[in-house]
Design a protein around this motif. Structure first.
Motif, PDB file in Angstrom:
ATOM      1  N   GLY A 129       0.797  -1.216   0.000  1.00 41.07           N
ATOM      2  CA  GLY A 129       0.000   0.000   0.000  1.00 41.07           C
ATOM      3  C   GLY A 129       0.833   1.271   0.000  1.00 41.07           C
ATOM      4  O   GLY A 129       2.059   1.232   0.163  1.00 41.07           O
ATOM      5  N   PRO A 130       0.172   2.423  -0.133  1.00 41.49           N
ATOM      6  CA  PRO A 130       0.888   3.696  -0.230  1.00 41.49           C
ATOM      7  C   PRO A 130       1.403   4.242   1.098  1.00 41.49           C
ATOM      8  O   PRO A 130       2.320   5.067   1.114  1.00 41.49           O
ATOM      9  CB  PRO A 130      -0.167   4.636  -0.826  1.00 41.49           C
ATOM     10  N   ARG A 131       0.811   3.803   2.227  1.00 44.12           N
ATOM     11  CA  ARG A 131       1.250   4.314   3.527  1.00 44.12           C
ATOM     12  C   ARG A 131       2.409   3.478   4.033  1.00 44.12           C
ATOM     13  O   ARG A 131       2.276   2.280   4.272  1.00 44.12           O
ATOM     14  CB  ARG A 131       0.101   4.273   4.544  1.00 44.12           C
ATOM     15  N   VAL A 132       3.552   4.117   4.211  1.00 44.50           N
ATOM     16  CA  VAL A 132       4.768   3.417   4.633  1.00 44.50           C
ATOM     17  C   VAL A 132       4.860   3.418   6.158  1.00 44.50           C
ATOM     18  O   VAL A 132       4.677   4.461   6.799  1.00 44.50           O
ATOM     19  CB  VAL A 132       6.022   4.068   4.022  1.00 44.50           C
TER      20      VAL A 132
ATOM     21  N   LEU B 253      -0.938  -8.120  12.600  1.00 43.07           N
ATOM     22  CA  LEU B 253      -1.389  -6.733  12.581  1.00 43.07           C
ATOM     23  C   LEU B 253      -1.424  -6.184  11.156  1.00 43.07           C
ATOM     24  O   LEU B 253      -2.343  -5.441  10.798  1.00 43.07           O
ATOM     25  CB  LEU B 253      -0.475  -5.879  13.459  1.00 43.07           C
ATOM     26  N   VAL B 254      -0.454  -6.575  10.334  1.00 36.44           N
ATOM     27  CA  VAL B 254      -0.426  -6.103   8.940  1.00 36.44           C
ATOM     28  C   VAL B 254      -1.671  -6.574   8.206  1.00 36.44           C
ATOM     29  O   VAL B 254      -2.274  -5.821   7.433  1.00 36.44           O
ATOM     30  CB  VAL B 254       0.843  -6.596   8.223  1.00 36.44           C
ATOM     31  N   SER B 255      -2.090  -7.808   8.462  1.00 34.10           N
ATOM     32  CA  SER B 255      -3.266  -8.335   7.766  1.00 34.10           C
ATOM     33  C   SER B 255      -4.519  -7.544   8.108  1.00 34.10           C
ATOM     34  O   SER B 255      -5.418  -7.385   7.275  1.00 34.10           O
ATOM     35  CB  SER B 255      -3.464  -9.817   8.116  1.00 34.10           C
ATOM     36  N   VAL B 256      -4.578  -7.021   9.340  1.00 32.01           N
ATOM     37  CA  VAL B 256      -5.733  -6.217   9.755  1.00 32.01           C
ATOM     38  C   VAL B 256      -5.638  -4.795   9.186  1.00 32.01           C
ATOM     39  O   VAL B 256      -6.633  -4.214   8.762  1.00 32.01           O
ATOM     40  CB  VAL B 256      -5.835  -6.178  11.295  1.00 32.01           C
ATOM     41  N   LEU B 257      -4.441  -4.255   9.168  1.00 28.42           N
ATOM     42  CA  LEU B 257      -4.256  -2.907   8.620  1.00 28.42           C
ATOM     43  C   LEU B 257      -4.535  -2.876   7.123  1.00 28.42           C
ATOM     44  O   LEU B 257      -4.931  -1.834   6.583  1.00 28.42           O
ATOM     45  CB  LEU B 257      -2.827  -2.419   8.896  1.00 28.42           C
ATOM     46  N   GLY B 258      -4.320  -4.004   6.457  1.00 27.33           N
ATOM     47  CA  GLY B 258      -4.637  -4.094   5.036  1.00 27.33           C
ATOM     48  C   GLY B 258      -3.403  -3.986   4.162  1.00 27.33           C
ATOM     49  O   GLY B 258      -2.776  -2.930   4.105  1.00 27.33           O
ATOM     50  N   GLU B 259      -3.061  -5.096   3.489  1.00 23.11           N
ATOM     51  CA  GLU B 259      -1.851  -5.115   2.682  1.00 23.11           C
ATOM     52  C   GLU B 259      -1.957  -4.225   1.450  1.00 23.11           C
ATOM     53  O   GLU B 259      -0.934  -3.900   0.838  1.00 23.11           O
ATOM     54  CB  GLU B 259      -1.526  -6.555   2.274  1.00 23.11           C
ATOM     55  N   GLN B 260      -3.170  -3.833   1.081  1.00 27.06           N
ATOM     56  CA  GLN B 260      -3.337  -2.890  -0.023  1.00 27.06           C
ATOM     57  C   GLN B 260      -3.308  -1.445   0.458  1.00 27.06           C
ATOM     58  O   GLN B 260      -3.245  -0.518  -0.353  1.00 27.06           O
ATOM     59  CB  GLN B 260      -4.662  -3.155  -0.752  1.00 27.06           C
ATOM     60  N   ARG B 261      -3.342  -1.272   1.774  1.00 32.57           N
ATOM     61  CA  ARG B 261      -3.366   0.071   2.345  1.00 32.57           C
ATOM     62  C   ARG B 261      -1.988   0.503   2.845  1.00 32.57           C
ATOM     63  O   ARG B 261      -1.638   1.674   2.786  1.00 32.57           O
ATOM     64  CB  ARG B 261      -4.368   0.125   3.507  1.00 32.57           C
ATOM     65  N   VAL B 262      -1.204  -0.455   3.387  1.00 27.85           N
ATOM     66  CA  VAL B 262       0.084  -0.110   3.991  1.00 27.85           C
ATOM     67  C   VAL B 262       1.210  -0.946   3.395  1.00 27.85           C
ATOM     68  O   VAL B 262       0.994  -2.052   2.878  1.00 27.85           O
ATOM     69  CB  VAL B 262       0.068  -0.319   5.529  1.00 27.85           C
ATOM     70  N   SER B 263       2.397  -0.411   3.476  1.00 23.70           N
ATOM     71  CA  SER B 263       3.637  -1.148   3.224  1.00 23.70           C
ATOM     72  C   SER B 263       4.445  -1.087   4.518  1.00 23.70           C
ATOM     73  O   SER B 263       4.947  -0.024   4.877  1.00 23.70           O
ATOM     74  CB  SER B 263       4.435  -0.521   2.075  1.00 23.70           C
ATOM     75  N   VAL B 264       4.516  -2.212   5.214  1.00 22.17           N
ATOM     76  CA  VAL B 264       5.201  -2.270   6.498  1.00 22.17           C
ATOM     77  C   VAL B 264       6.598  -2.856   6.283  1.00 22.17           C
ATOM     78  O   VAL B 264       6.733  -3.999   5.837  1.00 22.17           O
ATOM     79  CB  VAL B 264       4.420  -3.110   7.517  1.00 22.17           C
ATOM     80  N   TYR B 265       7.604  -2.062   6.596  1.00 21.08           N
ATOM     81  CA  TYR B 265       8.988  -2.534   6.564  1.00 21.08           C
ATOM     82  C   TYR B 265       9.343  -2.964   7.990  1.00 21.08           C
ATOM     83  O   TYR B 265       9.586  -2.124   8.864  1.00 21.08           O
ATOM     84  CB  TYR B 265       9.922  -1.428   6.078  1.00 21.08           C
ATOM     85  N   ALA B 266       9.307  -4.281   8.204  1.00 18.54           N
ATOM     86  CA  ALA B 266       9.511  -4.828   9.544  1.00 18.54           C
ATOM     87  C   ALA B 266      10.979  -5.228   9.709  1.00 18.54           C
ATOM     88  O   ALA B 266      11.480  -6.091   8.980  1.00 18.54           O
ATOM     89  CB  ALA B 266       8.603  -6.030   9.768  1.00 18.54           C
TER      90      ALA B 266
END
Length: 264
Positions: free
Chosen positions: A13-16, A33-46
């Motif tokens: 997603g567009p939100r980093v 947590l990423v699955s709830v936030l939405g993989e199309q909404r966020v890009s989480v760099y863990a």
């Protein structure tokens, strides 16, 4: 050996979001947590913290400084062409997230801090890591933990510490690998400290939104000890969940699932 700050990207997603896990965990702990936030909404760099997962320090015997960590994060942002981002951190990982907030205050959109370490003065941690002779004593515990475990159990029997906290400590010390990791983490991250007044001024300047997710039964990072600092922030909110320390990430995921408005 080259210093490597390893990360895994989840979502497109567009939100980093830059995410830092807690002690004894890895980047994969953020999946729920990423699955709830939405993989199309966020890009989480863990990221993997040092002494965890695939992150490596070129000098394992030297403490990590905020300046060095800031340089590593600056390199990452440049390589990934990231301009603005949110910060997500649990427990010990908050030391990394707060360093990023200090280093890049104009790039941070918001912070989610789950039972954050680094905002409370912890007497025993300071005692164990600051004087050289105490660091040596802590190091010897890696090889011979029986005396420390006996001391912890005596505190439990005298009801001087919470039984849940004792169980947590015993679990963290029940293997040589775990003891070595906690020794390296405690000693290696001892320079990642913060002036709470300066940090509050920095966060209040914009002001940067900060959400604290805390466990009502958390004996490791008690929520009461954070209230004074939270009160100094002009754009902070607290979500108190009915859990202890270890299960907090999963309870936050459940909370976001129930409250879809609580999104990035």
């Amino acid at each position: 050996m080259k210093t490597t700050l390893h990360f895994q990207r989840y979502g497109s997603g567009p939100r980093v979001v830059l995410a830092f896990h807690g002690y004894g965990q890895g980047h994969g702990h953020w999946r729920s947590l990423v699955s709830v936030l939405g993989e199309q909404r966020v890009s989480v760099y863990a990221f993997d913290l040092f002494y965890h997962g695939q992150s490596r320090l070129s000098r394992t015997d030297a403490p990590l400084t905020k300046q060095r960590l800031g340089e590593l994060l600056a390199d990452f942002l440049r390589e990934q062409q990231i301009d603005t981002f949110g910060l997500l951190a649990f427990s010990m990982g908050a030391k990394f997230a707060l360093t990023a907030a200090e280093r890049f205050p104009d790039k941070v959109e918001q912070l989610w801090l789950l039972a954050p370490d680094g905002l409370q003065r912890q007497f025993w941690y300071s005692l164990a890591t600051t004087p050289p002779f105490m660091r040596n004593l802590l190091g010897r515990t890696v090889l011979r933990p029986q005396r420390l475990l006996g001391f912890i159990d005596s505190l439990r029997q005298r009801r001087l510490v919470d039984a849940g906290l004792v169980r947590f400590a015993e679990w963290q010390l029940d293997s040589r690998e775990k003891r070595l990791r906690i020794y390296r983490s405690w000693v290696g991250f001892r320079k990642l400290t913060f002036s709470l007044k300066a940090l509050a001024r920095l966060l209040n300047k914009r002001p940067t939104p900060v959400t604290f997710f805390l466990g009502r039964h958390d004996q490791v990072i008690p929520h009461a000890g954070l209230q004074q600092f939270i009160a100094t922030l002009t754009n902070a909110r607290t979500v108190l969940l009915d859990t202890g320390h270890a299960g907090l990430i999963y309870e936050v995921a459940a909370y976001v699932r129930r409250h879809p408005e609580a999104q990035w």
